[in-house]
Motif scaffolding. Structure first.
Motif, mmCIF file in Angstrom:
data_model
loop_
_atom_site.group_PDB
_atom_site.id
_atom_site.type_symbol
_atom_site.label_atom_id
_atom_site.label_comp_id
_atom_site.label_asym_id
_atom_site.label_seq_id
_atom_site.Cartn_x
_atom_site.Cartn_y
_atom_site.Cartn_z
ATOM 1 N N ASP A 1 40.167 68.890 55.077
ATOM 2 C CA ASP A 1 40.257 69.838 56.191
ATOM 3 C C ASP A 1 41.586 69.710 56.938
ATOM 4 N N ILE B 1 44.194 73.838 54.871
ATOM 5 C CA ILE B 1 43.511 75.053 55.344
ATOM 6 C C ILE B 1 44.414 76.266 55.149
ATOM 7 N N ASN C 1 44.001 67.722 48.170
ATOM 8 C CA ASN C 1 42.888 67.115 48.906
ATOM 9 C C ASN C 1 42.593 65.663 48.544
#
Length: 402
Positions: free
Chosen positions: A202, A207, A218
């Protein structure tokens, strides 16, 4: 005499039905390479011995004439040197990729979606690595930003006894479950990889990437561990002043440790969007500016092989021929020049990773004509019957030392 090595990373391949039984080298429209092949020595060379993994680290050391069994101590120390990390004898370095993993709940159940997170930009990656250093960096572990998805982890007073770490480009599309083969010492690395996923999924950079339709970076993925090992300066070894041109830290590190001039080309990316013309211009300028030897490393064919980009792999070879080789030939058409063209290792599209199979090489000498072949590709190179079994002797052959 001027000496040029045009190293087309991962260019060699296997015949493909969708290329009418040809390889990308056999398919590509490369008039300059094929013209040279008619009057050059052409054959096969085994750049990676069977006891070593066929990485670009081992293979490029071999092509440069450094016996990997003597000089190789791991990939990441070379990259760390390029980044500017002054490794201590007690440091262990690791390549730290920014990768894209699938979103299963358990880390062990995830799939390696993309080993380079859609070729994340250096600026975005630097923001992520800075964040990781802030959250997980310590006196024992430090994270250092490199180019695009390629970064470094330094473990102070670490150990090489960590189990098995797998290059992420070897397992694209595969579940990572069986490739987390660390032992008790390596558990600390696995835990950091797991933590990185929780922190990065996140992250604001990711994003925004997802909103743009790009894959998120990620997770961290560690591999390529090693310790610092000094290389003999190229000029001392061969009596020639040399320069290294590459987009990637691995080759820049080799250039730095061999005390060659390392030339940074604006817009050099390591992919098919790289500044091919800029590399040619830099090579011409450095040879006209006092260097005797230049090593031009082009990563694009290798990246296209890893990504199963058939058309782009063919196109990358054509761009090398048109935008690098052609200007160099024209710039030195009235001067004595020797040119070595070869891949470091094959990166077959069918496998999406490296192999240690022999690769084709071409040695051109402007002063004399050799009995060559009609086309520079794997099949014609094999037909000549010329085979160099010990890869690191190719450089002495090229420089006419033997």
């Amino acid at each position: 005499m001027k000496y040029v090595v045009l190293l087309c990373d991962g260019m060699a391949d296997l015949p493909r039905e969708d290329l009418v039984g040809k390889t990308p080298m056999g398919t590509a429209n490369k008039p300059n390479m094929d013209r040279l092949a008619k009057v050059s020595e052409v054959g096969l060379v085994k750049t990676v011995i069977d006891t070593l993994k066929p990485g670009s680290d081992v293979a490029n050391l071999s092509v440069l004439g450094y016996d990997p069994s003597v000089y190789y101590s791991g990939r990441s120390p070379l990259e760390a040197g390029s980044i500017g990390i002054d490794m201590k004898p007690t440091d262990i370095s690791f390549r730290c990729n920014l990768v894209t993993l699938s979103d299963e709940e358990r880390y062990e159940d995830k799939t390696m979606v993309d080993y380079c997170a859609d070729d994340i930009s250096t600026a975005e990656a630097a923001e992520i690595i800075s964040f990781i250093q802030e959250k997980m960096g310590s006196s024992e572990f430090s994270f250092h930003s490199g180019v695009s998805y390629r970064h470094c982890l330094i473990w102070d007073h670490g150990t090489l006894d960590i189990g098995t770490l797998t290059p992420p480009h070897d397992i694209t599309g595969k579940k990572i479950t069986e490739y987390l083969g660390v032992n008790q010492n390596g558990e600390v690395l696995l835990e950091m990889m797991k933590r990185s996923y929780d922190m990065l999924k996140d992250h604001p950079v990711n994003i925004k990437r997802i909103e743009r339709g790009q894959r998120p970076a990620n997770s961290l993925w560690f591999w390529g561990e090693g310790v610092r090992k000094d290389l003999m300066p190229f000029e001392k070894k061969y009596g020639l002043k040399g320069a290294m041109i590459s987009a990637v830290d691995l080759l820049k590190g080799i250039g730095k440790f061999t005390e060659m001039e390392v030339i940074n080309v604006p817009g050099a990316t390591g992919y098919i969007d790289t500044n091919f013309s800029g590399k040619a211009e830099a090579a011409i300028n450095t040879l006209n500016g006092g260097n005797d030897f230049v090593y031009i490393h082009v990563e694009a064919p290798d990246e296209c092989g890893h990504r199963f980009e058939i058309d782009n792999k063919v196109k990358s070879i054509e761009l090398i021929d048109e935008l690098i080789l052609d200007p160099i030939l024209k710039a030195f058409e009235n001067e004595d020049i020797r040119i070595l063209i070869c891949p470091d290792h094959p990166t077959p599209l069918a496998l999406k990773t490296h192999t240690n199979a022999p690769v084709p090489y071409l040695i051109y000498d402007s002063r004399k004509k050799a009995e060559g072949v009609e086309k520079f590709d794997e099949e014609n190179a094999e037909k000549t019957g010329k085979f160099i079994q010990v890869g690191h002797t190719l450089m002495e052959r090229f420089l006419e030392i033997v």
